[in-house]
Design a protein around this motif. Sequence first.
Motif, PDB file in Angstrom:
ATOM      1  N   TYR A  70       0.829  -1.207   0.000  1.00 39.19           N
ATOM      2  CA  TYR A  70       0.000   0.000   0.000  1.00 39.19           C
ATOM      3  C   TYR A  70       0.863   1.258   0.000  1.00 39.19           C
ATOM      4  O   TYR A  70       0.552   2.223  -0.692  1.00 39.19           O
ATOM      5  N   GLY A  71       1.973   1.241   0.735  1.00 37.43           N
ATOM      6  CA  GLY A  71       2.857   2.414   0.756  1.00 37.43           C
ATOM      7  C   GLY A  71       3.485   2.655  -0.609  1.00 37.43           C
ATOM      8  O   GLY A  71       3.436   3.763  -1.153  1.00 37.43           O
ATOM      9  N   ALA A  72       4.063   1.600  -1.190  1.00 37.37           N
ATOM     10  CA  ALA A  72       4.775   1.765  -2.470  1.00 37.37           C
ATOM     11  C   ALA A  72       3.799   2.091  -3.591  1.00 37.37           C
ATOM     12  O   ALA A  72       4.124   2.866  -4.498  1.00 37.37           O
ATOM     13  N   SER A  73       2.583   1.522  -3.541  1.00 36.99           N
ATOM     14  CA  SER A  73       1.633   1.805  -4.626  1.00 36.99           C
ATOM     15  C   SER A  73       1.130   3.247  -4.549  1.00 36.99           C
ATOM     16  O   SER A  73       0.605   3.776  -5.519  1.00 36.99           O
ATOM     17  N   GLU A  74       1.300   3.892  -3.392  1.00 40.19           N
ATOM     18  CA  GLU A  74       0.954   5.314  -3.274  1.00 40.19           C
ATOM     19  C   GLU A  74       2.142   6.198  -3.651  1.00 40.19           C
ATOM     20  O   GLU A  74       2.116   7.412  -3.465  1.00 40.19           O
ATOM     21  N   GLY A  75       3.224   5.568  -4.104  1.00 38.03           N
ATOM     22  CA  GLY A  75       4.375   6.345  -4.571  1.00 38.03           C
ATOM     23  C   GLY A  75       5.373   6.678  -3.478  1.00 38.03           C
ATOM     24  O   GLY A  75       6.299   7.464  -3.698  1.00 38.03           O
ATOM     25  N   LEU A  76       5.217   6.082  -2.284  1.00 40.59           N
ATOM     26  CA  LEU A  76       6.178   6.354  -1.209  1.00 40.59           C
ATOM     27  C   LEU A  76       7.448   5.535  -1.421  1.00 40.59           C
ATOM     28  O   LEU A  76       7.403   4.440  -1.995  1.00 40.59           O
ATOM     29  N   ALA A  77       8.576   6.078  -0.952  1.00 39.67           N
ATOM     30  CA  ALA A  77       9.839   5.327  -0.998  1.00 39.67           C
ATOM     31  C   ALA A  77       9.852   4.401   0.215  1.00 39.67           C
ATOM     32  O   ALA A  77       9.915   4.858   1.356  1.00 39.67           O
TER      33      ALA A  77
END
Length: 450
Positions: free
Chosen positions: A250-257
């Motif tokens: 969920y974090g990475a799919s929101e563009g977070l590193a």
Amino acid sequence: MAASARPIIETRYEQMFPTLEPAEIERLRRFGETRTYGAGERLVATGEVSPGMFVILSGEVAVTQQNVLGRHQPIVTHGPGSFMGELAQLSGRPSLVDAHATKPVETLVIPSGRLRDVLVAEAELGERIMRALILRRVGLLESHVGGPVIVGRAEDGDVLRLEGFLDRNGHPHQTLDPDADSCAKTLLERFHVEPSRLPIVLCPNGQLLRNPSEVELARCIGLVRPIDPAKVYDVAIIGAGPAGLAAAVYGASEGLAVIVLDCRAFGGQAGASARIENYLGFPTGISGMHLMARAFNQAQKFGAETAIPDEVVRLQCHPSPDGARFQLGLANDERVRARAVVIASGARYRRLDVANLGAFEGSCVHYWASPLEGKLCAGQEVALVGAGNSAGQAAVYLASRVAKVWLLVRGPGLEASMSRYLVERIAALPNVEVLVQTEVCALEGHGGIL
Ligand SMILES: Cc1cc2nc3c(=O)[nH]c(=O)nc-3n(C[C@H](O)[C@H](O)[C@H](O)COP(=O)(O)OP(=O)(O)OC[C@H]3O[C@@H](n4cnc5c(N)ncnc54)[C@H](O)[C@@H]3O)c2cc1C
């Protein structure tokens, strides 16, 4: 022969090696650059990080795998429209195969980072590519040819430890028993290893490790890489079990590193489950390893970085001008800087309160019931301690492989702590006997053997 007994390269060849349409290749051009290779030239070498995934524009590329004695075995030949790569290229890890041009070749090389962009930006094409990369890894795992070679006796606790580590990380490997395999004897002679100094591991880069730790082995085969101490991650996640991997997706799919760290393997406890039947969306059940491998690949597809095995031993809060509020200290003295931290470190196993337990752990006392332990206990009588769902699943799984399972339960029965479907299944198994009000108070045996 049953379909499942046939190798995946036969049953799912079309999905493993699809041919892309010219229009699809045109769409991929913006993600990579063209490179040409002369006949006989090497594109990829085992143990080295590949420049990325190769789309073959013209010519032919032969992919081979090296066996223990260094002989090349063909896997596939890629022609125009085909693409070369597997999961190692998605994560930028060292290649598990060799590839060379059999004719002059023009290719489109898509580096790892851009390959992840393809998978996200090109939904339908990305799905086909992702499926092929996963199936190719499954094919490599099935072939038992490439990857590090463990030389040691099948029942040796350290051999089991190393096999378990590689299995749980979905990394191909081979094990050779010096008592049964002439190749093992040849290797021991070639490297002047005394049989008493086993196990050894021969890595694809040619390095020889003597009874390595999991971290040493992982570093040697490129599974884990140094972490950039200056980089500030948006989220650092401790633990790659279901909770940690869900946070990563969920974090990475929101563009977070995002970076996910785990001291053992991806999947956590769930990775040890023979069959998870109560997970939403899987009405026929799914093995924990398969479910977790999907989650792990999904996290990587969205660009989450992984550091496995890496143990977090310190968490410090040091607000700094670049936004890094937290600093994680790792067991190997590396550090990770992050704006936020998710702790998904799961559970710690309770051990039996028996004085000499350590003398049997790894050889006769195990904490998983995976195919590895199933093979080890085949045809024997097994004592299984516990009355929760993990014990229930292990009893059901082992019952089909061993002569008898003695399920040792401290309380008056299973009903209070085990799901009803497992209690019923155990009751229907003729070779599982439940002993209630029973505790293990001593272990007897010699040399690690009960
Ligand atoms: C054999 C078995 C079968 C099961 N079957 C089912 C089932 O069928 N259905 C069901 O609902 N549940 C089942 N469970 C329970 C389920 O697997 C757990 O509830 C679930 O895995 C918990 O997820 P988690 O991510 O919170 O923690 P975990 O899965 O425990 O993962 C935590 C991870 O954190 C890592 N870690 C811990 N400390 C550190 C550190 N300091 N640094 C780096 N990494 C660290 C660990 O190595 C681990 O991989 C089963 C469990 C087992 C053991």
